[in-house]
Design a protein around this motif. Sequence first.
Motif, PDB file in Angstrom:
ATOM      1  N   GLN A 227       1.148  -1.172   0.098  1.00  0.00           N
ATOM      2  CA  GLN A 227       0.104   0.083  -0.405  1.00  0.00           C
ATOM      3  C   GLN A 227       0.835   1.562   0.287  1.00  0.00           C
ATOM      4  O   GLN A 227       0.601   2.097  -1.027  1.00  0.00           O
ATOM      5  CB  GLN A 227      -0.643   0.182   0.796  1.00  0.00           C
ATOM      6  N   ALA A 228       1.691   1.264   0.416  1.00  0.00           N
ATOM      7  CA  ALA A 228       3.325   2.466   1.017  1.00  0.00           C
ATOM      8  C   ALA A 228       3.620   2.196  -0.239  1.00  0.00           C
ATOM      9  O   ALA A 228       3.758   3.472  -0.563  1.00  0.00           O
ATOM     10  CB  ALA A 228       3.900   2.655   2.026  1.00  0.00           C
ATOM     11  N   ALA A 229       3.501   1.547  -1.498  1.00  0.00           N
ATOM     12  CA  ALA A 229       4.909   1.810  -2.481  1.00  0.00           C
ATOM     13  C   ALA A 229       3.643   1.735  -3.797  1.00  0.00           C
ATOM     14  O   ALA A 229       3.876   3.049  -4.858  1.00  0.00           O
ATOM     15  CB  ALA A 229       5.518   0.513  -2.638  1.00  0.00           C
ATOM     16  N   GLN A 230       2.885   1.519  -3.440  1.00  0.00           N
ATOM     17  CA  GLN A 230       0.302   1.998  -4.679  1.00  0.00           C
ATOM     18  C   GLN A 230       1.144   3.894  -4.250  1.00  0.00           C
ATOM     19  O   GLN A 230       0.750   4.188  -5.364  1.00  0.00           O
ATOM     20  CB  GLN A 230       0.199   1.541  -4.154  1.00  0.00           C
ATOM     21  N   ALA A 231       1.468   3.895  -3.193  1.00  0.00           N
ATOM     22  CA  ALA A 231       0.502   5.797  -2.685  1.00  0.00           C
ATOM     23  C   ALA A 231       2.146   5.974  -3.446  1.00  0.00           C
ATOM     24  O   ALA A 231       1.456   7.718  -3.479  1.00  0.00           O
ATOM     25  CB  ALA A 231       0.651   5.677  -1.376  1.00  0.00           C
ATOM     26  N   THR A 232       2.604   5.914  -3.902  1.00  0.00           N
ATOM     27  CA  THR A 232       3.775   7.076  -3.997  1.00  0.00           C
ATOM     28  C   THR A 232       3.218   7.398  -6.009  1.00  0.00           C
ATOM     29  O   THR A 232       3.300   6.580  -6.525  1.00  0.00           O
ATOM     30  CB  THR A 232       5.485   6.181  -4.260  1.00  0.00           C
ATOM     31  N   SER A 233       3.420   8.339  -5.975  1.00  0.00           N
ATOM     32  CA  SER A 233       3.599   9.281  -6.964  1.00  0.00           C
ATOM     33  C   SER A 233       4.440   8.399  -8.692  1.00  0.00           C
ATOM     34  O   SER A 233       5.815   8.592  -8.378  1.00  0.00           O
ATOM     35  CB  SER A 233       3.484  10.751  -7.291  1.00  0.00           C
ATOM     36  N   GLY A 234       3.324   8.319  -9.562  1.00  0.00           N
ATOM     37  CA  GLY A 234       4.545   7.831 -10.632  1.00  0.00           C
ATOM     38  C   GLY A 234       4.361   5.615 -10.577  1.00  0.00           C
ATOM     39  O   GLY A 234       4.317   5.596 -11.251  1.00  0.00           O
ATOM     40  N   VAL A 235       3.931   5.398  -9.502  1.00  0.00           N
ATOM     41  CA  VAL A 235       4.055   4.418  -9.387  1.00  0.00           C
ATOM     42  C   VAL A 235       2.720   3.949 -10.067  1.00  0.00           C
ATOM     43  O   VAL A 235       1.510   4.252  -9.108  1.00  0.00           O
ATOM     44  CB  VAL A 235       4.020   3.552  -8.185  1.00  0.00           C
ATOM     45  N   LEU A 236       2.804   3.052 -11.387  1.00  0.00           N
ATOM     46  CA  LEU A 236       1.053   2.205 -11.263  1.00  0.00           C
ATOM     47  C   LEU A 236       0.459   1.215 -11.134  1.00  0.00           C
ATOM     48  O   LEU A 236      -0.447   0.381 -11.255  1.00  0.00           O
ATOM     49  CB  LEU A 236       0.770   2.859 -12.901  1.00  0.00           C
ATOM     50  N   ALA A 237       1.906   0.131 -10.750  1.00  0.00           N
ATOM     51  CA  ALA A 237       1.041  -1.361 -10.636  1.00  0.00           C
ATOM     52  C   ALA A 237       2.430  -2.178  -9.345  1.00  0.00           C
ATOM     53  O   ALA A 237       3.844  -1.962  -9.946  1.00  0.00           O
ATOM     54  CB  ALA A 237       0.809  -2.449 -11.369  1.00  0.00           C
ATOM     55  N   ILE A 238       2.115  -3.022  -9.305  1.00  0.00           N
ATOM     56  CA  ILE A 238       3.438  -3.662  -8.047  1.00  0.00           C
ATOM     57  C   ILE A 238       3.302  -5.312  -9.034  1.00  0.00           C
ATOM     58  O   ILE A 238       2.384  -5.846  -8.728  1.00  0.00           O
ATOM     59  CB  ILE A 238       3.256  -3.949  -6.719  1.00  0.00           C
ATOM     60  N   GLU A 239       4.288  -5.411  -9.288  1.00  0.00           N
ATOM     61  CA  GLU A 239       4.571  -6.505 -10.041  1.00  0.00           C
ATOM     62  C   GLU A 239       5.559  -7.976  -9.440  1.00  0.00           C
ATOM     63  O   GLU A 239       4.270  -8.950  -9.149  1.00  0.00           O
ATOM     64  CB  GLU A 239       5.599  -6.673 -11.783  1.00  0.00           C
ATOM     65  N   LYS A 240       6.054  -7.692  -8.245  1.00  0.00           N
ATOM     66  CA  LYS A 240       6.527  -8.804  -7.423  1.00  0.00           C
ATOM     67  C   LYS A 240       6.482  -7.886  -6.274  1.00  0.00           C
ATOM     68  O   LYS A 240       7.176  -7.056  -6.358  1.00  0.00           O
ATOM     69  CB  LYS A 240       7.699  -9.397  -7.479  1.00  0.00           C
ATOM     70  N   LEU A 241       6.862  -8.695  -4.914  1.00  0.00           N
ATOM     71  CA  LEU A 241       6.819  -8.312  -3.973  1.00  0.00           C
ATOM     72  C   LEU A 241       7.142  -9.339  -2.129  1.00  0.00           C
ATOM     73  O   LEU A 241       6.821 -10.293  -2.319  1.00  0.00           O
ATOM     74  CB  LEU A 241       5.573  -7.141  -3.009  1.00  0.00           C
TER      75      LEU A 241
END
Length: 297
Positions: A227-241
Motif C-alpha cells: 500500500q505504501a509503495a502504490q501510494a507513491t506518485s508515478g507508481v502504476l502497479a506492483i508486479e512483485k513484492l
Amino acid sequence: MYDNPQSRPLYQQVQRASWLGLCVNLGLGIAKLTGGLIGNSFALVADAVNSLGDAVTTVIVLYSLKVAQRPADQEHPYGHTRAEGVAALSVSLLIIMSAAMVGWEALQRLSVQHGVPPWWTLWIAGANVLIKEALFRYKLAIGRRTGSMALIANAWDHRSDALCALAVLVGLSAIRLGGPNWMWADETAALVVVMLILVAATSLYLRSASELMDVQADPWLIDSVRQAAQATSGVLAIEKLWIRKSGIEYFVDIHIQVAPTLSVDAGHHIGHTVKSRLLDGFPAIRGVLVHLEPFHA
C-alpha cells in the motif's frame, strides 16, 4: 551497503526486555533450585534447570543482538542481522538437550522414596506461575511491536514456564494432600515440565530454521508495504513484492510498474522515492531493492 538507523530503537526495546528476563530468570532459578534441594522436590529442581537454562539462552540472545547491530562490511554487505536467527536455533537445541537430561533423571527417580516437600515449596511454585505469566505478556507485547522473533519465542517460553510451574504446583499439592502414597506426583510433574519444554523448544527450532531459509514475511507487513509503495506518485502497479526476515529487520525486493514513456532519470527518481518512503515508514526494514518495469494496461 544496507542500513536503516531507525531500527536502533527496536533493538533497544528488545535488549531492555531481555535484560529484565535475564535478572528474573536468574533469581527464580536460584530460588527454585535451593527450594527443590532443601525441600526434596525434584519437580522444583527440574523447573530450576529450566529457568537457569533460560538465563543462559538470554545471554546468547543478548550477544546475538549486539552482533546483529554491527554495520555492514565488505564480507557482509547485508549486515549481521542473521545472528539473531542463528542464536535462536542454537538456543532451541540447548533447551532440548537439557530437557532430555532432566526427563531421564525424573524417570530414574520414579521408584525412589524421598521426604514430603514442605508447604513453603508451594509458595515458590505459585509465585513462579504469576511472575512467568507477567513476563510472557510483557515480552509478547514488545516482541510484536518490534518484530523480534527471538523475543516472541522467549515470551512463549515464559508462557511454557508458567505452565511448567503450574504442573509443579499441582504435583506438590497432590503430595501434601495425599501424603507418601502420592510421592510419585513430584516426578510426574517433573516429566510434564520436560514435555512442555520440549514442545516449546521444538517450535522455536522450526520457526528459527524457517526464518534462516528466507521465508516470506507475514501477510500484514506485505500488505502494508504494498500500500505504501502504490501510494507513491508515478507508481502504476506492483508486479512483485518479496520481503524476507533477517533477525528483527527485513529486506524488501519490489518490482514497480511505471509509465513506459518515462525517461531513465524520471523512473530512477520514482524508484528512489519508493525506497525512501519504505525506509522512513518502516523502521524494521533494513534495505529496499527497487526494480522498474514498464506498465501495460
